[in-house]
Design an enzyme around this catalytic site. Structure first.
Site, mmCIF file in Angstrom:
data_model
loop_
_atom_site.group_PDB
_atom_site.id
_atom_site.type_symbol
_atom_site.label_atom_id
_atom_site.label_comp_id
_atom_site.label_asym_id
_atom_site.label_seq_id
_atom_site.Cartn_x
_atom_site.Cartn_y
_atom_site.Cartn_z
ATOM 1 C CE LYS A 164 38.651 60.376 133.550
ATOM 2 N NZ LYS A 164 38.953 60.855 132.163
ATOM 3 C CE LYS A 263 38.255 59.295 125.121
ATOM 4 N NZ LYS A 263 37.733 60.324 126.110
HETATM 5 O O1 LIG Z 1 34.357 55.284 128.947
HETATM 6 C C1 LIG Z 1 35.045 55.126 130.148
HETATM 7 O O2 LIG Z 1 35.313 53.962 130.494
HETATM 8 C C2 LIG Z 1 35.783 56.368 130.697
HETATM 9 C C3 LIG Z 1 36.453 57.005 129.531
HETATM 10 C C4 LIG Z 1 37.121 58.489 130.142
HETATM 11 O O3 LIG Z 1 38.004 58.547 130.990
HETATM 12 C C5 LIG Z 1 36.400 59.617 129.756
HETATM 13 C C6 LIG Z 1 35.137 59.714 129.602
HETATM 14 C C7 LIG Z 1 34.267 60.628 129.272
HETATM 15 C C8 LIG Z 1 35.122 61.683 128.835
HETATM 16 C C9 LIG Z 1 36.506 61.718 128.773
HETATM 17 C C10 LIG Z 1 37.124 60.670 129.191
HETATM 18 C C11 LIG Z 1 38.670 60.694 128.990
HETATM 19 O O4 LIG Z 1 39.217 59.625 128.717
HETATM 20 O O5 LIG Z 1 39.130 61.712 129.184
HETATM 21 MG MG LIG Z 2 41.015 61.191 128.546
#
Ligand SMILES: O=C(O)CCC(=O)c1ccccc1C(=O)O
Ligand SMILES: [Mg+2]
Length: 372
Positions: A164, A263
């Site tokens: 991130k 998603k």
């Molecule tokens: O479920 C996971 O392993 C995390 C995935 C993740 O990065 C994420 C989790 C919550 C909200 C947004 C994101 C994203 O992909 O931006």
């Molecule tokens: Mg993402």
């Protein structure tokens, strides 16, 4: 015919094993809405609503989703009969937005439908894979923590790591990680932390051999990502910007991305997710299954989706114990050598562990067809 006579809506909450931090904030506890739908013969379908407690990732929250489900979706679902779960999407096309609220219920209809056919959800959707590749998310802004996590995730077998990032934590952060792990398959997710003024910063990431950069620019943008993609080598993957099949068509037309993170919750359910998959497949766009720090019901739906042919890249797919001390399923989802087996039992292939659900439940409501 799918003839739903009873719905149970449960709000649950569980602490994460470790905090999940992005430039937008930190998630320490996860709430979710678990949906159970029963038909006239007593068969049950499970769904999970993946909206968060606050609107940091998208606009929806647990409370808005609960309101939309209870006041607008479930009363209709309990009155209507569906020949196929895809009819849900058409029925609720006049209910604008609220994709996660819709998805929580639509996915339960898919589970129920697959069970009635005696087939796995993967088979019903057209899945071709019997195992999927798992990927881990390094959600910390601290480089020492990140290095520790990558070491641990690599040992566990995860096939790619997602960092991130944001302008406060990118070039030096990734450089430090690449120094220790020159060969680990790495990607970055910016959750819209940049603008086109940051093109030089983003171009500087080209040297790190990232598999892709996910959602660098605005959450609703399709145009500027196309402008950016012409100026950087790292493939752009869209997440937040893709909410329906029309967004995908625009992104393909403009060249806004090379990869799409699908998603189920963000696109309003499995019908739309499959349609997006099919369009990407026709247009040679790679896709992977995104995660929402979810519980086992949503994980199981993701496994079925990720078994479709265009899901060629490892997703945000992880075993039950990755985020949870104890998940809510009858048995945990497990990973072996970076792979998770796609269930072959009817429907999603899992049921709820009632004892565990009871432990973590904050609220429960039962709605039946003669109440609506
Ligand atoms: O479920 C996971 O392993 C995390 C995935 C993740 O990065 C994420 C989790 C919550 C909200 C947004 C994101 C994203 O992909 O931006
Ligand atoms: Mg993402």
């Amino acid at each position: 015919m799918i003839d739903i006579v009873k719905a149970q809506v449960s709000i649950i909450a569980m602490p994460l094993k470790q905090p999940f931090s992005t430039h937008l904030g930190t998630v320490r506890e996860r709430e979710a809405i678990i949906i159970e739908l029963w038909d006239r013969e007593g068969e049950v379908g499970y769904g999970e609503t993946v909206a968060f407690s606050s609107p940091w990732y998208t606009e929806e929250t647990v409370k808005t989703a609960y309101h939309i489900q209870k006041d607008f979706i479930l009363p209709v679902v309990l009155q209507k009969k569906f020949a196929h779960p895809s009819e849900f999407t058409r029925e609720f096309s006049s209910l604008r937005g609220n994709p996660m609220a819709k998805s929580g219920i639509e996915t339960a209809l898919w589970d129920l439908y697959a069970k009635k056919q005696g087939k796995s959800l993967s088979t019903i959707l057209g899945g071709e894979r019997n195992e999927v590749r798992a990927g881990a998310v390094v959600a910390t802004q601290d480089v020492t923590d990140a290095l520790k996590q990558i070491e641990q995730f690599s040992e566990q077998g995860f096939e790619r790591m997602k960092l991130k990032i944001s302008p406060a934590n990118d070039v030096e952060f990734i450089k430090a990680i690449r120094r220790e792990f020159p060969d680990v398959p790495l990607m970055a997710d910016a959750n819209s932390a940049y603008t086109l003024d940051d093109v030089d910063r983003l171009r500087a990431l080209d040297e790190f051999d990232l598999l892709m950069i996910e959602q660098p620019l605005g959450t609703t943008d399709i145009v500027e990502h196309a402008i950016l993609q012409k100026q950087i080598n790292t493939p752009i993957c869209l997440d937040e910007s893709i909410t329906n099949v029309h967004d995908v068509k625009s992104a393909i037309q403009l060249g806004s991305c090379q990869i799409i993170n699908i998603k189920v919750g963000r696109v309003g359910g499995l019908t739309n997710a499959k349609q997006i998959h099919d369009l990407c497949q026709e247009n040679q766009l790679q896709v992977w299954c995104g995660g929402m720090i979810e519980f086992g019901i949503s994980k199981a739906h993701n496994l079925a989706l990720a078994s479709l042919p265009a899901f060629t890249l490892p997703g945000d797919l992880s075993p039950s114990t990755h985020y949870w001390e104890e998940d809510i399923l009858d048995r945990p989802i497990e990973m072996e050598k970076g792979k998770i087996t796609v269930p072959t039992l009817p429907g999603i292939g899992f049921s709820l562990n009632e004892r565990r659900v009871e432990e973590v439940r904050l609220h429960k409501e039962i709605i039946t067809s003669h109440m609506t």
